[in-house]
Motif scaffolding. Structure first.
Motif, PDB file in Angstrom:
ATOM      1  N   UNK A  58       0.837  -1.205   0.000  1.00 52.10           N
ATOM      2  CA  UNK A  58       0.000   0.000   0.000  1.00 52.10           C
ATOM      3  C   UNK A  58       0.875   1.260   0.000  1.00 52.10           C
ATOM      4  N   UNK A  59       1.256   1.750  -1.167  1.00 57.68           N
ATOM      5  CA  UNK A  59       1.926   3.053  -1.188  1.00 57.68           C
ATOM      6  C   UNK A  59       0.953   4.169  -0.775  1.00 57.68           C
ATOM      7  N   UNK A  60       1.377   4.995   0.153  1.00 62.01           N
ATOM      8  CA  UNK A  60       0.613   6.187   0.508  1.00 62.01           C
ATOM      9  C   UNK A  60       0.989   7.271  -0.499  1.00 62.01           C
ATOM     10  N   UNK A  61       0.029   7.637  -1.323  1.00 58.94           N
ATOM     11  CA  UNK A  61       0.312   8.478  -2.488  1.00 58.94           C
ATOM     12  C   UNK A  61       0.890   9.842  -2.101  1.00 58.94           C
ATOM     13  N   UNK A  62       0.520  10.356  -0.937  1.00 57.63           N
ATOM     14  CA  UNK A  62       1.004  11.678  -0.521  1.00 57.63           C
ATOM     15  C   UNK A  62       2.519  11.743  -0.455  1.00 57.63           C
ATOM     16  N   UNK A  63       3.153  10.644  -0.039  1.00 59.31           N
ATOM     17  CA  UNK A  63       4.603  10.639   0.093  1.00 59.31           C
ATOM     18  C   UNK A  63       5.297  10.762  -1.268  1.00 59.31           C
ATOM     19  N   UNK A  64       4.598  10.409  -2.319  1.00 60.66           N
ATOM     20  CA  UNK A  64       5.169  10.443  -3.670  1.00 60.66           C
ATOM     21  C   UNK A  64       4.811  11.739  -4.387  1.00 60.66           C
ATOM     22  N   UNK A  65       3.552  12.137  -4.322  1.00 61.58           N
ATOM     23  CA  UNK A  65       3.161  13.345  -5.039  1.00 61.58           C
ATOM     24  C   UNK A  65       3.784  14.590  -4.415  1.00 61.58           C
ATOM     25  N   UNK A  66       4.175  14.511  -3.143  1.00 58.36           N
ATOM     26  CA  UNK A  66       4.847  15.647  -2.500  1.00 58.36           C
ATOM     27  C   UNK A  66       6.200  15.945  -3.133  1.00 58.36           C
ATOM     28  N   UNK A  67       6.761  14.977  -3.853  1.00 58.64           N
ATOM     29  CA  UNK A  67       8.063  15.164  -4.495  1.00 58.64           C
ATOM     30  C   UNK A  67       7.936  15.556  -5.961  1.00 58.64           C
ATOM     31  N   UNK A  68       6.703  15.795  -6.408  1.00 58.74           N
ATOM     32  CA  UNK A  68       6.505  16.231  -7.782  1.00 58.74           C
ATOM     33  C   UNK A  68       6.715  15.117  -8.790  1.00 58.74           C
ATOM     34  N   UNK A  69       7.101  15.450 -10.026  1.00 56.72           N
ATOM     35  CA  UNK A  69       7.234  14.442 -11.086  1.00 56.72           C
ATOM     36  C   UNK A  69       8.153  13.277 -10.727  1.00 56.72           C
ATOM     37  N   UNK A  70       9.257  13.546 -10.011  1.00 55.13           N
ATOM     38  CA  UNK A  70      10.172  12.461  -9.646  1.00 55.13           C
ATOM     39  C   UNK A  70       9.489  11.472  -8.716  1.00 55.13           C
ATOM     40  N   UNK A  71       8.622  11.984  -7.851  1.00 54.70           N
ATOM     41  CA  UNK A  71       7.901  11.104  -6.941  1.00 54.70           C
ATOM     42  C   UNK A  71       6.953  10.172  -7.682  1.00 54.70           C
ATOM     43  N   UNK A  72       6.269  10.715  -8.689  1.00 58.47           N
ATOM     44  CA  UNK A  72       5.374   9.879  -9.491  1.00 58.47           C
ATOM     45  C   UNK A  72       6.155   8.815 -10.249  1.00 58.47           C
ATOM     46  N   UNK A  73       7.349   9.169 -10.723  1.00 54.38           N
ATOM     47  CA  UNK A  73       8.195   8.187 -11.398  1.00 54.38           C
ATOM     48  C   UNK A  73       8.608   7.073 -10.438  1.00 54.38           C
ATOM     49  N   UNK A  74       8.974   7.453  -9.225  1.00 53.20           N
ATOM     50  CA  UNK A  74       9.354   6.449  -8.219  1.00 53.20           C
ATOM     51  C   UNK A  74       8.187   5.527  -7.905  1.00 53.20           C
ATOM     52  N   UNK A  75       6.995   6.111  -7.824  1.00 56.86           N
ATOM     53  CA  UNK A  75       5.799   5.320  -7.545  1.00 56.86           C
ATOM     54  C   UNK A  75       5.533   4.320  -8.662  1.00 56.86           C
ATOM     55  N   UNK A  76       5.616   4.772  -9.916  1.00 62.16           N
ATOM     56  CA  UNK A  76       5.347   3.877 -11.040  1.00 62.16           C
ATOM     57  C   UNK A  76       6.362   2.742 -11.092  1.00 62.16           C
ATOM     58  N   UNK A  77       7.625   3.049 -10.874  1.00 62.26           N
ATOM     59  CA  UNK A  77       8.648   2.003 -10.876  1.00 62.26           C
ATOM     60  C   UNK A  77       8.406   1.011  -9.743  1.00 62.26           C
ATOM     61  N   UNK A  78       7.983   1.538  -8.587  1.00 63.28           N
ATOM     62  CA  UNK A  78       7.677   0.664  -7.454  1.00 63.28           C
ATOM     63  C   UNK A  78       6.527  -0.273  -7.793  1.00 63.28           C
ATOM     64  N   UNK A  79       5.492   0.279  -8.374  1.00 61.74           N
ATOM     65  CA  UNK A  79       4.309  -0.516  -8.720  1.00 61.74           C
ATOM     66  C   UNK A  79       4.672  -1.614  -9.714  1.00 61.74           C
ATOM     67  N   UNK A  80       5.489  -1.298 -10.685  1.00 63.95           N
ATOM     68  CA  UNK A  80       5.893  -2.287 -11.689  1.00 63.95           C
ATOM     69  C   UNK A  80       6.802  -3.356 -11.091  1.00 63.95           C
ATOM     70  N   UNK A  81       7.488  -3.033 -10.001  1.00 65.11           N
ATOM     71  CA  UNK A  81       8.419  -3.985  -9.373  1.00 65.11           C
ATOM     72  C   UNK A  81       7.692  -4.982  -8.472  1.00 65.11           C
ATOM     73  N   UNK A  82       6.543  -4.593  -7.938  1.00 67.33           N
ATOM     74  CA  UNK A  82       5.793  -5.480  -7.046  1.00 67.33           C
ATOM     75  C   UNK A  82       5.367  -6.732  -7.816  1.00 67.33           C
ATOM     76  N   UNK A  83       5.591  -7.927  -7.266  1.00 66.83           N
ATOM     77  CA  UNK A  83       5.170  -9.157  -7.959  1.00 66.83           C
ATOM     78  C   UNK A  83       3.686  -9.121  -8.314  1.00 66.83           C
ATOM     79  N   UNK A  84       3.355  -9.653  -9.480  1.00 63.65           N
ATOM     80  CA  UNK A  84       1.999  -9.517 -10.019  1.00 63.65           C
ATOM     81  C   UNK A  84       0.947 -10.261  -9.206  1.00 63.65           C
ATOM     82  N   UNK A  85       1.364 -11.228  -8.384  1.00 67.09           N
ATOM     83  CA  UNK A  85       0.379 -11.956  -7.587  1.00 67.09           C
ATOM     84  C   UNK A  85       0.094 -11.290  -6.245  1.00 67.09           C
TER      85      UNK A  85
END
Length: 272
Positions: A58-85
């Motif tokens: 459960x990523x808390x979105x506030x911690x990522x959007x507070x960092x602007x575009x770089x935070x959203x990039x970190x979030x997307x990479x994190x989401x893609x790294x999480x195992x699909x199951x």
């Protein structure tokens, strides 16, 4: 992810652990700050060491959007790294008029491909329904939280002679089912979990507040578990900040393992 798949994973791992990725740049180990993307590197190591014990992240979105575009990039990479199951939760607490909610739903379900999103119910059906239109995606509706301000509205009696949170539970079940609608229920009020369970016997609950916030895992299971487990219990700080040294990933894994062992016993005792 559908309900049966989620329950199958709970049974497979003997766990109903959700790891909260509330990743704060000011709290992660200092040696990571030299990395090109320290947030993602931190999350990556947390996932590597906890994925065997967790059924949800459960990523808390506030911690990522507070960092602007770089935070959203970190979030997307994190989401893609999480195992699909493993079930993914966007802890975004969205809730706006219908056309805006529709765009929020597209952002989190289509663009980022989260399995679920937390939603505030205050604006009613038209603000929640757009999220429920996506197959195998979930709304996790705020029902009864454990923060101090929850007393301001959630437990107030209404003209119908019942507390507001009960009306939220009852009304929202006209919009969705136990196959696409979960509820946020705070862990620091064990007896209240039993009260919520009366009005939502078959739904999953996302339960924050175990660990650093003082909630009892035993009480959560005793009062909240049903025949398909019905619980995703979140731990954030107690796992991800178990160490501020280079061994932070290993220590996070150890804390997740401790919770998983306790959860395995509780599943045997209460998941019937």
């Amino acid at each position: 992810m559908d309900k049966q798949t989620l329950f199958d994973n709970i049974q497979k791992k003997s766990s109903f652990l959700c790891v909260g990725l509330d990743t704060d740049l000011s709290k992660i180990p200092s040696h990571l700050l030299k990395e090109a993307d320290p947030i993602f590197e931190f999350n990556k190591q947390i996932i590597d060491h906890t994925a065997d014990y967790a059924v949800a992240y459960k990523p808390n979105i506030a911690f990522y959007e507070a960092m602007g575009p770089k935070g959203w990039e970190s979030l997307q990479k994190t989401l893609e790294y999480i195992p699909k199951d493993i079930f993914t939760i966007a802890d975004a607490k969205r809730g706006d008029i219908g056309n805006t909610s529709k765009l929020y739903a597209k952002a989190f379900f289509e663009q980022m491909d989260f399995d679920s999103i937390t939603v505030a119910p205050y604006m009613g059906k038209d603000s929640v329904s757009p999220f429920l239109e996506f197959a195998d995606k979930w709304v996790i509706l705020l029902a009864l939280t454990s923060n101090e301000g929850s007393k301001d509205f959630q437990i107030l009696d209404t003209n119908a002679g019942k507390p507001l949170f009960q009306q939220v539970l009852e009304k929202s079940q006209e919009w969705g089912t136990d196959g696409n609608l979960m509820y946020v229920v705070g862990a620091t009020r064990g007896e209240k979990i039993a009260e919520v369970r009366k009005f939502a016997p078959h739904h999953f609950f996302l339960v924050p507040g175990v660990g650093a916030q003082g909630g009892s895992l035993e009480e959560v299971a005793k009062y909240g578990m049903n025949s398909t487990c019905g619980l995703l219990v979140n731990s954030s700080r107690g796992i991800i900040y178990a160490s501020a040294e280079k061994d932070f990933g290993v220590k996070a894994g150890e804390e997740a393992f401790k919770l998983q062992k306790e959860m395995a016993k509780l599943l045997e005792d209460y998941c019937k």
